[in-house]
Design a protein around this motif. Structure first.
Motif, mmCIF file in Angstrom:
data_model
loop_
_atom_site.group_PDB
_atom_site.id
_atom_site.type_symbol
_atom_site.label_atom_id
_atom_site.label_comp_id
_atom_site.label_asym_id
_atom_site.label_seq_id
_atom_site.Cartn_x
_atom_site.Cartn_y
_atom_site.Cartn_z
ATOM 1 N N PRO A 70 -11.442 9.038 -9.137
ATOM 2 C CA PRO A 70 -11.309 7.578 -9.152
ATOM 3 C C PRO A 70 -10.496 7.084 -10.345
ATOM 4 O O PRO A 70 -10.526 7.675 -11.423
ATOM 5 C CB PRO A 70 -12.757 7.091 -9.260
ATOM 6 N N SER B 232 -6.210 5.218 -1.459
ATOM 7 C CA SER B 232 -7.366 4.322 -1.367
ATOM 8 C C SER B 232 -8.197 4.682 -0.130
ATOM 9 O O SER B 232 -8.219 3.946 0.856
ATOM 10 C CB SER B 232 -6.891 2.870 -1.308
ATOM 11 N N LYS C 174 -13.464 -0.186 -7.026
ATOM 12 C CA LYS C 174 -13.849 -0.260 -5.610
ATOM 13 C C LYS C 174 -13.539 -1.653 -5.074
ATOM 14 O O LYS C 174 -13.738 -2.651 -5.761
ATOM 15 C CB LYS C 174 -15.347 0.035 -5.498
ATOM 16 N N MET D 280 -7.955 0.180 -11.245
ATOM 17 C CA MET D 280 -6.824 -0.639 -10.785
ATOM 18 C C MET D 280 -6.197 -1.362 -11.971
ATOM 19 O O MET D 280 -4.989 -1.517 -12.037
ATOM 20 C CB MET D 280 -7.290 -1.656 -9.747
ATOM 21 N N TYR E 117 -15.029 -6.901 -5.319
ATOM 22 C CA TYR E 117 -14.078 -6.102 -6.092
ATOM 23 C C TYR E 117 -14.689 -5.767 -7.440
ATOM 24 O O TYR E 117 -15.225 -6.639 -8.112
ATOM 25 C CB TYR E 117 -12.768 -6.870 -6.278
ATOM 26 N N TYR F 36 0.835 -1.194 0.000
ATOM 27 C CA TYR F 36 0.000 0.000 0.000
ATOM 28 C C TYR F 36 0.877 1.254 0.000
ATOM 29 O O TYR F 36 0.568 2.235 -0.675
ATOM 30 C CB TYR F 36 -0.947 0.008 1.199
ATOM 31 N N MET G 63 1.858 2.015 -3.444
ATOM 32 C CA MET G 63 0.730 2.590 -4.171
ATOM 33 C C MET G 63 0.674 4.101 -3.942
ATOM 34 O O MET G 63 0.507 4.877 -4.884
ATOM 35 C CB MET G 63 -0.590 1.952 -3.723
ATOM 36 N N GLU G 64 0.842 4.509 -2.682
ATOM 37 C CA GLU G 64 0.832 5.943 -2.362
ATOM 38 C C GLU G 64 2.010 6.661 -3.020
ATOM 39 O O GLU G 64 1.846 7.769 -3.519
ATOM 40 C CB GLU G 64 0.846 6.158 -0.860
ATOM 41 N N ILE H 11 -1.321 7.163 -5.954
ATOM 42 C CA ILE H 11 -2.688 6.656 -5.824
ATOM 43 C C ILE H 11 -2.991 6.434 -4.339
ATOM 44 O O ILE H 11 -2.187 5.859 -3.611
ATOM 45 C CB ILE H 11 -2.875 5.334 -6.609
ATOM 46 N N HIS I 257 -13.277 0.762 -0.153
ATOM 47 C CA HIS I 257 -12.252 1.713 -0.567
ATOM 48 C C HIS I 257 -12.342 1.936 -2.068
ATOM 49 O O HIS I 257 -12.660 1.011 -2.813
ATOM 50 C CB HIS I 257 -10.851 1.179 -0.232
ATOM 51 N N VAL I 258 -12.030 3.146 -2.492
ATOM 52 C CA VAL I 258 -11.959 3.483 -3.910
ATOM 53 C C VAL I 258 -10.573 4.044 -4.176
ATOM 54 O O VAL I 258 -10.080 4.872 -3.417
ATOM 55 C CB VAL I 258 -13.032 4.526 -4.297
ATOM 56 N N CYS I 259 -9.940 3.578 -5.242
ATOM 57 C CA CYS I 259 -8.624 4.113 -5.605
ATOM 58 C C CYS I 259 -8.805 5.435 -6.339
ATOM 59 O O CYS I 259 -9.623 5.546 -7.254
ATOM 60 C CB CYS I 259 -7.876 3.116 -6.482
#
Length: 143
Positions: free
Chosen positions: A119, A55, A87, A122, A83, A45, A48-49, A53, A109-111
């Protein structure tokens, strides 16, 4: 279907005046479980940040069954409940060391892009992560 397990020692500071885990701490434990689940799938995660991005949580539910108290061990189980490609809903169960169910819950959660909060797909930004979640979704449907 992966069900990640994370152990948490109930600390004194996490309890209220009645000696029971304060309800907001379960949400923190959900996060610990979610992070472990993502790591168990082979992703990060934090990465990802770093890739721009986020979440954020869009919905959260918690259902309290049995109290946990100071000195007990909590086992947080986490899995993908649903999934859609944008979302993801994670499911959670927290049990004590005797295996007794103490809380169930979910978080959605939404990316989104870090700079605009728009949004994102993924599949487009994290295709390997998308495939892993699609696999989890399929395995859940087969149960």
């Amino acid at each position: 279907m992966l069900r990640s397990k994370t152990k948490v020692e109930v600390r004194y500071a996490e309890t209220d005046q009645m000696g029971v885990v304060y309800h907001a701490n379960y949400l923190v434990w959900f996060e610990l479980g979610r992070t472990a689940f993502i790591k168990d799938l082979g992703f990060s995660y934090a990465q990802m940040e770093e890739d721009g991005i986020l979440s954020p949580v869009t919905e959260i539910h918690a259902y309290y069954k049995k109290p946990l108290t100071y000195g007990q061990e909590a086992i947080v189980e986490t899995w993908v409940e649903e999934y859609t490609g944008v979302k993801v809903e994670y499911g959670y169960e927290i049990r004590n060391s005797k295996g007794e169910l103490c809380i169930t819950g979910s978080s959605t959660h939404v990316c989104v892009k870090k700079d605009s909060f728009r949004p994102v797909s993924m599949k487009k930004y994290f295709p390997e992560w998308h495939l892993a979640y699609e696999k989890e979704k399929k395995q859940k449907q087969e149960l």
